[in-house]
Motif scaffolding. Structure first.
Motif, PDB file in Angstrom:
ATOM      1  N   LYS A 184      87.970 -11.433   4.736  1.00  0.00           N
ATOM      2  CA  LYS A 184      88.750 -10.423   5.459  1.00  0.00           C
ATOM      3  C   LYS A 184      88.203  -9.002   5.304  1.00  0.00           C
ATOM      4  N   THR A 185      87.867  -8.622   4.073  1.00  0.00           N
ATOM      5  CA  THR A 185      87.412  -7.256   3.826  1.00  0.00           C
ATOM      6  C   THR A 185      86.049  -7.031   4.483  1.00  0.00           C
ATOM      7  N   THR A 186      85.895  -5.903   5.164  1.00  0.00           N
ATOM      8  CA  THR A 186      84.665  -5.615   5.911  1.00  0.00           C
ATOM      9  C   THR A 186      83.752  -4.640   5.160  1.00  0.00           C
ATOM     10  N   LYS A 187      82.513  -4.554   5.622  1.00  0.00           N
ATOM     11  CA  LYS A 187      81.568  -3.582   5.067  1.00  0.00           C
ATOM     12  C   LYS A 187      82.113  -2.164   5.186  1.00  0.00           C
ATOM     13  N   ASN A 188      82.710  -1.856   6.323  1.00  0.00           N
ATOM     14  CA  ASN A 188      83.260  -0.525   6.528  1.00  0.00           C
ATOM     15  C   ASN A 188      84.341  -0.216   5.488  1.00  0.00           C
ATOM     16  N   GLN A 189      85.197  -1.175   5.188  1.00  0.00           N
ATOM     17  CA  GLN A 189      86.240  -0.975   4.183  1.00  0.00           C
ATOM     18  C   GLN A 189      85.638  -0.800   2.790  1.00  0.00           C
ATOM     19  N   ILE A 190      84.624  -1.588   2.470  1.00  0.00           N
ATOM     20  CA  ILE A 190      83.946  -1.458   1.172  1.00  0.00           C
ATOM     21  C   ILE A 190      83.313  -0.076   1.065  1.00  0.00           C
ATOM     22  N   ASN A 191      82.663   0.367   2.134  1.00  0.00           N
ATOM     23  CA  ASN A 191      82.033   1.687   2.136  1.00  0.00           C
ATOM     24  C   ASN A 191      83.066   2.785   1.931  1.00  0.00           C
TER      25      ASN A 191
ATOM     26  N   ALA B  57      78.406   4.451  -0.578  1.00  0.00           N
ATOM     27  CA  ALA B  57      77.153   3.746  -0.296  1.00  0.00           C
ATOM     28  C   ALA B  57      76.689   2.980  -1.528  1.00  0.00           C
ATOM     29  N   PRO B  58      76.094   1.794  -1.332  1.00  0.00           N
ATOM     30  CA  PRO B  58      75.609   1.014  -2.468  1.00  0.00           C
ATOM     31  C   PRO B  58      74.332   1.601  -3.053  1.00  0.00           C
ATOM     32  N   SER B  59      74.012   1.187  -4.282  1.00  0.00           N
ATOM     33  CA  SER B  59      72.742   1.587  -4.909  1.00  0.00           C
ATOM     34  C   SER B  59      71.576   0.969  -4.163  1.00  0.00           C
ATOM     35  N   SER B  60      71.779  -0.278  -3.689  1.00  0.00           N
ATOM     36  CA  SER B  60      70.750  -0.941  -2.895  1.00  0.00           C
ATOM     37  C   SER B  60      71.415  -1.908  -1.927  1.00  0.00           C
TER      38      SER B  60
END
Length: 131
Positions: A24-31, A36-39
């Protein structure tokens, strides 16, 4: 200190269980939650657009600024910073020993880590790991 390390809860397993729902959780929500991720890696052989984001505690917050500071100060100051860091580490070790003897310490490996990897399929969380 929290302003220097926003999103630090991302290394806490209980917090992650509340905030990330695989499927359910999206990349946009994680961002939005963690920045932004380290890598970032993309699996180019995957037919389902698989990728993963890695967050490293040592690459953010106070740790990040300390690494940068070492580049711009004199050698003498840099050595003093390393010495101070070593003393803080020893003090933390003593505090950890005291809490383990008194029985008040939760094992860190069960509650938090220093690396978070989130695996995605088509921009939706597949699963995540904390080390």
């Amino acid at each position: 200190m929290n302003s220097l390390n926003s999103g630090a809860n991302k290394y806490d397993i209980a917090y992650l269980k509340q905030k990330i729902t695989p499927g359910k959780t999206t990349k946009n929500q994680i961002n939005q939650m963690f920045g932004a991720p380290s890598s970032e890696e993309l699996n180019s052989t995957s037919t389902s657009n698989e990728s993963n984001w890695t967050y490293e505690k040592s690459e953010e917050g106070l740790d990040k600024y300390m690494k940068l500071a070492h580049k711009y100060v004199s050698t003498e100051t840099s050595l003093k910073m390393y010495d101070t860091s070593a003393q803080l580490s020893k003090a933390q070790g003593v505090a950890n020993d005291v809490t383990s003897v008194t029985g008040n310490k939760k094992p860190q490996s069960q509650s938090q880590g220093s690396t978070l990897i989130i695996y995605f399929i088509d921009d939706v969380v597949k699963y995540y790991r904390v080390y």
